[in-house]
Motif scaffolding. Structure first.
Motif, PDB file in Angstrom:
ATOM      1  N   ILE A  89      -8.388   2.613   1.821  1.00  0.00           N
ATOM      2  CA  ILE A  89      -9.401   1.905   0.569  1.00  0.00           C
ATOM      3  C   ILE A  89     -10.745   2.029   0.905  1.00  0.00           C
ATOM      4  O   ILE A  89     -11.335   2.167  -0.136  1.00  0.00           O
ATOM      5  CB  ILE A  89      -8.519   0.456   0.670  1.00  0.00           C
ATOM      6  N   PHE A  92       0.855  -1.209   0.187  1.00  0.00           N
ATOM      7  CA  PHE A  92       0.032  -0.251  -0.211  1.00  0.00           C
ATOM      8  C   PHE A  92       0.891   1.211   0.021  1.00  0.00           C
ATOM      9  O   PHE A  92       1.638   1.194   0.798  1.00  0.00           O
ATOM     10  CB  PHE A  92      -1.053  -0.002   1.197  1.00  0.00           C
ATOM     11  N   ASN A  93       0.522   2.053  -0.960  1.00  0.00           N
ATOM     12  CA  ASN A  93       1.328   3.436  -1.180  1.00  0.00           C
ATOM     13  C   ASN A  93       0.422   4.440  -0.390  1.00  0.00           C
ATOM     14  O   ASN A  93      -0.689   4.960  -0.776  1.00  0.00           O
ATOM     15  CB  ASN A  93       1.557   3.594  -2.463  1.00  0.00           C
ATOM     16  N   ASP A 138      -0.537   7.922  -2.215  1.00  0.00           N
ATOM     17  CA  ASP A 138      -1.468   8.006  -3.390  1.00  0.00           C
ATOM     18  C   ASP A 138      -2.668   7.154  -3.170  1.00  0.00           C
ATOM     19  O   ASP A 138      -3.623   7.047  -3.892  1.00  0.00           O
ATOM     20  CB  ASP A 138      -0.890   8.188  -4.726  1.00  0.00           C
ATOM     21  N   THR A 139      -2.320   6.121  -2.034  1.00  0.00           N
ATOM     22  CA  THR A 139      -3.626   5.290  -1.835  1.00  0.00           C
ATOM     23  C   THR A 139      -3.633   4.209  -2.838  1.00  0.00           C
ATOM     24  O   THR A 139      -4.729   3.455  -2.880  1.00  0.00           O
ATOM     25  CB  THR A 139      -5.092   5.625  -1.600  1.00  0.00           C
ATOM     26  N   THR A 140      -2.579   4.038  -3.669  1.00  0.00           N
ATOM     27  CA  THR A 140      -2.442   2.697  -4.639  1.00  0.00           C
ATOM     28  C   THR A 140      -2.233   1.798  -3.694  1.00  0.00           C
ATOM     29  O   THR A 140      -1.266   1.675  -2.868  1.00  0.00           O
ATOM     30  CB  THR A 140      -1.728   3.292  -5.876  1.00  0.00           C
ATOM     31  N   TYR A 141      -2.239   0.504  -4.484  1.00  0.00           N
ATOM     32  CA  TYR A 141      -1.923  -0.673  -3.763  1.00  0.00           C
ATOM     33  C   TYR A 141      -1.663  -1.683  -4.653  1.00  0.00           C
ATOM     34  O   TYR A 141      -2.343  -1.790  -5.885  1.00  0.00           O
ATOM     35  CB  TYR A 141      -2.949  -1.171  -2.561  1.00  0.00           C
ATOM     36  N   THR A 142      -1.115  -2.833  -4.302  1.00  0.00           N
ATOM     37  CA  THR A 142      -1.103  -4.273  -5.090  1.00  0.00           C
ATOM     38  C   THR A 142      -1.609  -5.223  -4.338  1.00  0.00           C
ATOM     39  O   THR A 142      -1.720  -5.306  -3.035  1.00  0.00           O
ATOM     40  CB  THR A 142       0.632  -4.589  -5.712  1.00  0.00           C
ATOM     41  N   THR A 143      -2.081  -6.323  -4.883  1.00  0.00           N
ATOM     42  CA  THR A 143      -2.795  -7.446  -4.247  1.00  0.00           C
ATOM     43  C   THR A 143      -1.931  -8.864  -4.857  1.00  0.00           C
ATOM     44  O   THR A 143      -1.165  -8.908  -6.009  1.00  0.00           O
ATOM     45  CB  THR A 143      -4.162  -7.378  -4.679  1.00  0.00           C
ATOM     46  N   LYS A 194     -12.241   5.519   0.087  1.00  0.00           N
ATOM     47  CA  LYS A 194     -12.321   5.926  -1.401  1.00  0.00           C
ATOM     48  C   LYS A 194     -13.446   5.206  -2.075  1.00  0.00           C
ATOM     49  O   LYS A 194     -13.742   5.640  -2.891  1.00  0.00           O
ATOM     50  CB  LYS A 194     -10.986   5.049  -1.894  1.00  0.00           C
ATOM     51  N   SER A 195     -14.130   4.056  -1.342  1.00  0.00           N
ATOM     52  CA  SER A 195     -15.061   3.226  -2.012  1.00  0.00           C
ATOM     53  C   SER A 195     -16.559   3.805  -1.342  1.00  0.00           C
ATOM     54  O   SER A 195     -17.405   3.208  -1.437  1.00  0.00           O
ATOM     55  CB  SER A 195     -14.973   2.040  -2.080  1.00  0.00           C
TER      56      SER A 195
END
Length: 434
Positions: A181, A140-141, A144-149, A184-185
């Protein structure tokens, strides 16, 4: 002659087992302390303690109910609903019970399980397609609230939801990655939600990453909100209708609501914030103004199975007595006794729930913290005692070995509320006198 003796024995057996069944299916009745195996003089220490908590400005007030062997031996309020005007706290007041809603949702789920609507190890995706092919958060970054899974090793099941081992998180109260996360949703904790439907929110939830592999950890999350939506899908009723028609009305719970009716709005207990100086102030809102504390009286259609209910101490005691009776109350059976057994035993194996003062020493069932053999050394509560509470300082426990249920309700946050928790349990158990 033998036939006659066999008939007598059969009749005797029926009478004995009928008597046992009646004894187990207790109905709450107020009685003198001695009728429940309590000492009146020792219970007076609890009276004095509750009064002292108010005098020391730990809390504005509290309501306590204790029932043993079906006898209500203590049911009192001490303190104020408004310290400024000295308006007394009413023991029949309606409290925001928040996460105590989870127990009702668990009962609703298990009622439908008994009806064959699903199997405990069914995947959630069988009923909500967005939960198919789920992923688990890897990185999780925060910038910028980006992430990988990474892919989930297996599907989330109904059992995972009931035990909080699904990998779901909780908005706002989890670590930064969860909160960001979910925010954001537009996913929330479920209380006071406006402009959303439960169906839409839970469908969105399925598209988001899990925060650990299903079944590998215990973590408090949105599991009961999701189960509430599943109750709606399985039953064809919204959660408010199901609770009212299938649980509250049959049990005679007349003051338990998602939407407190206008004619009972004045019974909603005020909420307070205390500080280290002993100042206690009424709060119209919390979470920086994000939650209006009059939300139970504001009509809404987002029914949070994890935290949306309001109730009285007495109503909730009836609900707990039903569980203590093995699923029945006043001639109405909601659950089979073996279903209650499943709900109130260790369902997480070697995992440990990370809640409470001795988080690594107890276990979790379906919707309840359960005191283990190891955990019982820290408390007067017996092994098998099950419990939970609500964020606004309500709490309960059921001690089956003592045949006892206990509730303490407050509506306050502050640095000294925990002092009342530490003092309360010893004051209850020291008064048992049989």
């Amino acid at each position: 002659m033998n036939r006659y003796r066999i008939a007598l024995i059969s009749l005797f057996t029926v009478i004995v087992y009928s008597g046992i069944a009646r004894a187990q299916a207790k109905i709450l009745t107020e009685a003198i302390p001695e009728a429940g195996g309590f000492s009146a003089s020792r219970l007076a220490r609890l009276d004095s303690g509750m009064r002292n908590w108010v005098n020391r400005k730990w809390i504005n007030g509290s309501v306590v109910l204790i029932a043993r062997h079906g006898k209500i031996v203590f049911y009192k309020a001490h303190g104020y609903n408004d310290p400024a005007t000295k308006e007394p706290l009413d023991k029949n007041g309606i409290f925001r019970v928040a996460s105590q809603t989870k127990a009702l949702t668990t009962v609703a789920v298990m009622m439908l399980w008994e009806e064959g609507k699903f199997a405990l190890d069914d995947p959630v995706s069988k009923f909500i397609p967005s939960f198919a092919n789920q992923n688990v958060l890897a990185t999780f970054n925060a910038k910028d609230t980006t992430y990988t899974t990474v892919p989930a090793k297996r599907s989330v099941t109904i059992r995972d939801l009931l035990t909080h081992t699904s990998g779901l998180g909780y908005p706002s109260i989890g670590p930064p990655a969860e909160s960001a996360i979910y925010a954001k949703s537009k996913l929330t904790g479920g209380v006071g939600v406006k402009g959303q439907t439960l169906a839409d929110a839970m469908t969105r939830l399925g598209r988001l990453p899990l925060f650990f592999q299903p079944g590998e950890q215990w973590k408090y999350g949105l599991n009961m909100d999701l189960l509430g939506y599943l109750v709606e899908k399985w039953s064809g009723m919204n959660l408010e209708e199901f609770f009212t028609k299938r649980i509250c009305q049959p049990l005679g719970m007349k003051d338990t609501y998602f939407n407190v009716p206008a004619e009972k709005a004045t019974r909603l207990v005020n909420f307070f914030q205390g500080d280290s100086a002993g100042t206690i102030k009424r709060q119209a809102s919390v979470f920086g103004g994000a939650l209006d504390m009059n939300y139970p009286c504001q009509q809404h259609a987002y029914f949070s199975g994890g935290g949306g209910m309001s109730s009285t101490v007495y109503d909730y005691a009836v609900f707990l007595q039903m569980l203590l009776n093995g699923g029945t109350y006043n001639g109405i059976r909601l659950l089979a006794r073996n279903t209650v057994r499943l709900m109130t035993m260790n369902q997480i194996g070697d995992l440990n729930p990370n809640v409470g003062d001795h988080a690594l020493d107890n276990k979790f069932g379906f919707g309840f913290l359960v005191i283990s053999e190891n955990g019982s050394r820290f408390t007067p509560s017996q092994v098998g005692t099950y419990s939970w509470g609500g964020v606004f300082s309500t709490s309960y426990w059921v001690d089956p070995k003592e045949d006892m249920l206990v509730l303490i309700y407050r509506q306050m946050w502050g640095p000294y509320v925990v002092n009342t928790d530490k003092a309360f349990k010893p004051l209850v158990y020291q008064a048992i006198n049989d």
